[in-house]
Design a protein around this motif. Structure first.
Motif: not given
Length: 322
Positions: A8-9, A12-13, A29, A32-33, A36, A90, A93-94, A98
């Motif tokens: 998943t990472a 997402a990225a 992840l 990334l959370r 965001l 980014l 994209q994510t 997410l």
């Protein structure tokens, strides 16, 4: 929730290959959370409670992600942060993956409480126009945090991440902030009926500027910005009188004029009800009254918050009837 889900990472990225900027395949992840949440909130401090983390932890995670990308994601400002072009890329994209992952898991930081929409503008406009237009959104669950102030300080605070949307009486300088015209505000020369009668009975009543020289001026600032502009635009003359009364906002100006303190120039939205009821008198009918354009300014990076979009679109729709 596990800290890492490699497949998943990467989904997402890793979609940014077209721009030549790809996150490391081992990107966490949680990082990334956190990214965001900061991107949407505009500050590390505001993102922390959404994530259930402390502010230092949020700061450390963003620093780690920046080390992994080898690029700065946020420009640190005195108040808040401003996303860099890489951060905008980014986020695009994510955000979808997410948010979808958070929904599948039935919770998680990104599915937590809605992020409030921080809106600011002139106090009188907020009361007369803006808050009535947004009342149904608040009743529907949109959280609003409203601030008032003058255009330049509010725009500086928006740049620093304190506001998502600002209604300004002038277009922001430069190209860093995008703005759209919202509405044109008409300005009127008004006084209490007793003053209107005295002006009409003045020996020089046919020369309104001369008749007004003996009438006290009420304004919100010592340099009479609105009144001077009216004189220049409507009468083609320079105003030489000084203010008799200065008070800190237009509501206070309206109150003083309504009580008989003198004459002033006020936006129609603020004084129309008083004109209709006879509590105020219109002193001059101008073929082309001065107009002041209101601009709606949105902080970059806030498109990811759907409630910001709802507030923005609602204001633009409502402003058609202002």
């Amino acid at each position: 929730m596990k800290n890492r889900t490699p497949d998943t990472a990467e989904t997402a990225a890793g979609a940014g290959a077209g721009a030549g900027r790809r996150l490391p395949a081992h990107a966490d992840l949680n990082l990334l959370r956190t990214f965001l949440a900061v991107y949407r909130a505009g500050t590390f401090t505001a993102a922390a409670p959404v994530l259930g983390l402390s502010q230092p932890t949020v700061t450390a995670q963003i620093r780690t992600l920046e080390q992994q990308t080898g690029r700065e994601l946020f420009t640190r400002l005195p108040r808040g942060v401003e996303p860099t072009p890489l951060a905008h890329e980014l986020a695009a994209q994510t955000a979808g993956p997410l948010d979808a992952l958070a929904a599948l898991e039935g919770g998680g930081p990104l599915a937590g409480p809605a992020t409030p929409v921080h809106l600011a503008g002139p106090s009188e406009l907020l009361c007369v126009r803006v808050l009535p237009a947004l009342a149904h959104l608040a009743a529907g669950g949109v959280q609003l945090r409203v601030a008032q102030g003058l255009p330049e300080p509010l725009l500086e605070e928006l740049r620093a991440g304190r506001h998502d949307l600002v209604i300004a009486t002038r277009r922001p300088r430069g190209r860093a902030l995008e703005s759209v015209p919202l509405a044109d505000e008409e300005y009127l020369l008004v006084a209490a009926p007793t003053w209107a009668e005295r002006i009409a009975a003045h020996p020089q009543a046919d020369d309104l500027c001369a008749a007004l020289r003996e009438v006290p001026l009420v304004t919100y600032a010592e340099d009479l910005p609105i009144v001077r502009r009216y004189w220049r635009t409507v009468f083609g003359k320079q105003l030489t009188s000084r203010a008799a009364v200065t008070v800190p906002n237009l509501y206070a100006v309206l109150s003083a004029v309504n009580a008989g303190a003198g004459v002033s120039v006020l936006p129609r939205s603020l004084c129309q009800e008083h004109l209709d009821s006879g509590r105020l008198a219109l002193l001059h009918e101008s073929e082309e009254p001065p107009l002041n354009t209101l601009f709606l300014v949105q902080r970059p990076g806030t498109d990811a918050n759907p409630d910001v979009i709802r507030v923005r679109d609602t204001l633009q729709h409502a402003a058609r009837d202002w």
